[in-house]
Design an enzyme around this catalytic site. Sequence first.
Site, mmCIF file in Angstrom:
data_model
loop_
_atom_site.group_PDB
_atom_site.id
_atom_site.type_symbol
_atom_site.label_atom_id
_atom_site.label_comp_id
_atom_site.label_asym_id
_atom_site.label_seq_id
_atom_site.Cartn_x
_atom_site.Cartn_y
_atom_site.Cartn_z
ATOM 1 N N GLY A 12 -15.554 8.148 -14.912
ATOM 2 C CA GLY A 12 -15.149 7.968 -13.509
ATOM 3 C C GLY A 12 -16.350 8.080 -12.588
ATOM 4 O O GLY A 12 -17.470 8.374 -13.023
ATOM 5 N N ASP A 13 -16.123 7.773 -11.311
ATOM 6 C CA ASP A 13 -17.162 7.868 -10.283
ATOM 7 C C ASP A 13 -18.351 6.954 -10.571
ATOM 8 O O ASP A 13 -19.485 7.271 -10.225
ATOM 9 C CB ASP A 13 -17.673 9.311 -10.130
ATOM 10 C CG ASP A 13 -16.541 10.293 -9.908
ATOM 11 O OD1 ASP A 13 -15.654 9.967 -9.106
ATOM 12 O OD2 ASP A 13 -16.544 11.356 -10.536
ATOM 13 N N LYS A 16 -16.989 2.318 -8.563
ATOM 14 C CA LYS A 16 -15.994 1.229 -8.617
ATOM 15 C C LYS A 16 -15.692 0.692 -7.226
ATOM 16 O O LYS A 16 -15.515 -0.500 -7.040
ATOM 17 C CB LYS A 16 -14.692 1.719 -9.262
ATOM 18 C CG LYS A 16 -14.788 1.861 -10.766
ATOM 19 C CD LYS A 16 -13.467 2.271 -11.372
ATOM 20 C CE LYS A 16 -13.092 3.689 -11.023
ATOM 21 N NZ LYS A 16 -13.962 4.716 -11.596
ATOM 22 N N GLY A 40 -10.530 8.071 -5.661
ATOM 23 C CA GLY A 40 -10.898 8.026 -4.246
ATOM 24 C C GLY A 40 -12.202 7.305 -4.047
ATOM 25 O O GLY A 40 -13.117 7.456 -4.841
ATOM 26 N N HIS A 41 -12.252 6.461 -3.029
ATOM 27 C CA HIS A 41 -13.543 5.926 -2.650
ATOM 28 C C HIS A 41 -13.639 5.694 -1.155
ATOM 29 O O HIS A 41 -12.648 5.518 -0.470
ATOM 30 C CB HIS A 41 -13.968 4.724 -3.482
ATOM 31 C CG HIS A 41 -12.981 3.616 -3.521
ATOM 32 N ND1 HIS A 41 -12.205 3.373 -4.619
ATOM 33 C CD2 HIS A 41 -12.656 2.692 -2.606
ATOM 34 C CE1 HIS A 41 -11.440 2.335 -4.373
ATOM 35 N NE2 HIS A 41 -11.682 1.901 -3.160
ATOM 36 N N THR A 42 -14.876 5.741 -0.718
ATOM 37 C CA THR A 42 -15.154 5.663 0.708
ATOM 38 C C THR A 42 -15.889 4.361 0.975
ATOM 39 O O THR A 42 -16.810 4.020 0.250
ATOM 40 C CB THR A 42 -16.082 6.843 1.102
ATOM 41 O OG1 THR A 42 -15.457 8.039 0.629
ATOM 42 C CG2 THR A 42 -16.291 6.942 2.594
ATOM 43 N N THR A 131 -7.707 17.424 -10.451
ATOM 44 C CA THR A 131 -7.873 17.288 -9.002
ATOM 45 C C THR A 131 -6.768 18.041 -8.253
ATOM 46 O O THR A 131 -6.777 18.089 -7.025
ATOM 47 C CB THR A 131 -7.829 15.802 -8.600
ATOM 48 O OG1 THR A 131 -6.583 15.255 -9.051
ATOM 49 C CG2 THR A 131 -8.974 15.024 -9.224
ATOM 50 N N ARG A 145 11.254 11.041 -19.114
ATOM 51 C CA ARG A 145 12.434 10.330 -18.582
ATOM 52 C C ARG A 145 13.230 11.145 -17.554
ATOM 53 O O ARG A 145 14.429 11.016 -17.443
ATOM 54 C CB ARG A 145 13.337 9.852 -19.726
ATOM 55 C CG ARG A 145 12.638 8.808 -20.574
ATOM 56 C CD ARG A 145 13.267 8.633 -21.907
ATOM 57 N NE ARG A 145 13.128 9.838 -22.708
ATOM 58 C CZ ARG A 145 13.506 9.947 -23.964
ATOM 59 N NH1 ARG A 145 14.051 8.919 -24.570
ATOM 60 N NH2 ARG A 145 13.351 11.060 -24.626
ATOM 61 N N GLN A 226 -10.525 6.121 -12.357
ATOM 62 C CA GLN A 226 -11.155 7.022 -13.339
ATOM 63 C C GLN A 226 -12.034 6.219 -14.313
ATOM 64 O O GLN A 226 -12.524 5.173 -13.921
ATOM 65 C CB GLN A 226 -10.102 7.864 -14.083
ATOM 66 C CG GLN A 226 -9.391 8.888 -13.196
ATOM 67 C CD GLN A 226 -8.174 8.329 -12.490
ATOM 68 O OE1 GLN A 226 -7.363 7.658 -13.089
ATOM 69 N NE2 GLN A 226 -8.046 8.607 -11.205
ATOM 70 N N THR A 241 -7.633 12.460 -17.952
ATOM 71 C CA THR A 241 -6.535 12.351 -16.999
ATOM 72 C C THR A 241 -5.274 11.987 -17.798
ATOM 73 O O THR A 241 -5.329 11.844 -19.021
ATOM 74 C CB THR A 241 -6.860 11.348 -15.875
ATOM 75 O OG1 THR A 241 -5.864 11.469 -14.854
ATOM 76 C CG2 THR A 241 -6.918 9.905 -16.370
ATOM 77 N N ALA A 303 -15.473 12.256 -4.515
ATOM 78 C CA ALA A 303 -14.891 11.722 -3.269
ATOM 79 C C ALA A 303 -13.538 12.364 -2.965
ATOM 80 O O ALA A 303 -13.134 12.458 -1.810
ATOM 81 C CB ALA A 303 -14.723 10.213 -3.377
ATOM 82 N N THR A 305 -12.387 15.603 -4.342
ATOM 83 C CA THR A 305 -12.365 17.069 -4.264
ATOM 84 C C THR A 305 -13.662 17.647 -3.696
ATOM 85 O O THR A 305 -13.730 18.850 -3.434
ATOM 86 C CB THR A 305 -12.160 17.667 -5.672
ATOM 87 O OG1 THR A 305 -13.221 17.187 -6.505
ATOM 88 C CG2 THR A 305 -10.825 17.263 -6.256
ATOM 89 N N ARG A 307 -16.265 18.177 -5.276
ATOM 90 C CA ARG A 307 -16.956 19.000 -6.280
ATOM 91 C C ARG A 307 -18.282 18.383 -6.702
ATOM 92 O O ARG A 307 -18.427 17.168 -6.737
ATOM 93 C CB ARG A 307 -16.069 19.140 -7.534
ATOM 94 C CG ARG A 307 -14.889 20.044 -7.334
ATOM 95 C CD ARG A 307 -14.045 20.095 -8.589
ATOM 96 N NE ARG A 307 -13.422 18.819 -8.875
ATOM 97 C CZ ARG A 307 -12.684 18.579 -9.951
ATOM 98 N NH1 ARG A 307 -12.522 19.514 -10.856
ATOM 99 N NH2 ARG A 307 -12.123 17.405 -10.143
#
Length: 435
Positions: A12-13, A16, A40-42, A131, A145, A226, A241, A303, A305, A307
């Site tokens: 991840g990160d 993308k 998350g992305h900015t 997260t 279910r 991810q 995840t 982006a 958390t 961290r």
Amino acid sequence: MASVVVVGAQWGDEGKGKVVDLLTKYADYVVRFQGGNNAGHTLVVDGKQYIFHIIPSGILYQDKVCAIGNGVIVDAQVLLGEMDNLAEKGLAVRPERLLISANAHLIMPYHRMLDQAREGALSSNKKIGTTGRGIGPCYMDKVGRTGLKMGDLLDMALFREKLAASIEEKNFLLTQLYQQPAIDAKAIAADFEKLAERLAPYIGNVSVVLDEARRAGKHILFEGAQGTQLDVDHGTYPFVTSSNTIAGNACTGSGFGPAHIDEVIGIIKAYTTRVGGGPFPTELPEGDAIGDHLQNKGHEFGATTGRRRRCGWFDGVVARDAVRLNGLTGLAVTKLDVLSGLDSLQLASHYQVEGRRFDRMPENILQAALAQPVYESMPGWKEDITAVRSYADLPRKTRDYLQRLEDLSGARPVIVSVGPGREETMLLRNPFEQA
Ligand code: IMP
């Protein structure tokens, strides 16, 4: 007409957001197929900052349709918050431009509580470092279910019935196992009643809409979240995840037939990072000068958390796994500029685990934790490459590094990113044009 899947090739990160933004220009539809607001992305466009956790960033283009597939899990409050933020910036989202699958599951407040309580109860070496957005517990209910879906918001009587059936067990877990306060089904139903009214016009059948789009010759971009090594089946389980992050899920998670996918692009950093716990063979220890260089120059903070990300050298094993698991037809190499200024660069070609050679990530998590990377060394380059716009203008040593990355992974770079800006990118081959 072409359908292109973009996935993260590492943990991840990988950047993308920027690559998806670039490829969105050529697409008519942008589709998310897994994960939730753990992603998350900015993006900064025309001086305005936009943070996306659930809506595809394609929403910034007025002529694109964005879809949230059945494989995504949706925190309705976060989704509406994102829509409100966009509206405040003058970009009101309309149902013609955002479609949400009736089969996408809802992240409920108790999923968030259980996620955080479970993580809190784990000893430090067992913590996944989730997260805290309720991802695992929501997917557990889906597979078990007992989940609530977007489509249930269209029939609140049924919604209340399903909620009541689920809440007894959740309250038992929360109060008895995790010493948390009980939750009130009536209050939750009342909140969702308001959310349902606003969301109802967006709920539909993503599979049918994508099929019509494909038949009409539209370009479709599938946006993964991810990364490959976080895949619940093929990643470093249990430090993963709770969804399938690999390209195959673009089909399952949206209801699109596999034979209609033309290209799969893997986004890969020129080095490696990971947030949260779990094996990371090429990790540089905290305090290591090169690790600090990558962290500071690469702004390696999550982006979602905030961290600090763990940093390390490029890992050819991870790259090869990504090429195999996703059937990659090309790589988008990001953050190449972060390596500028280093005297020498290391790339892991394979691992040694207790005297045995591994060319793939070991399936056994204990072996993965013991994996010792075997490195090749290459000379670094000193030049600032952020202004370079053509492959031929890159320094010789940078091109050699990219060539080695291609040899080790088995896939060719089609996009190379040399800085955070939209324009700091080289599109060597457009997957939409040549598919
Ligand atoms: P969860 O997805 O919140 O359950 O977290 C499980 C693991 O995946 C943790 O190690 C997280 O740090 C990691 N993770 C989840 N989403 C992302 C992401 O978008 N980028 C990087 N890591 C992620």
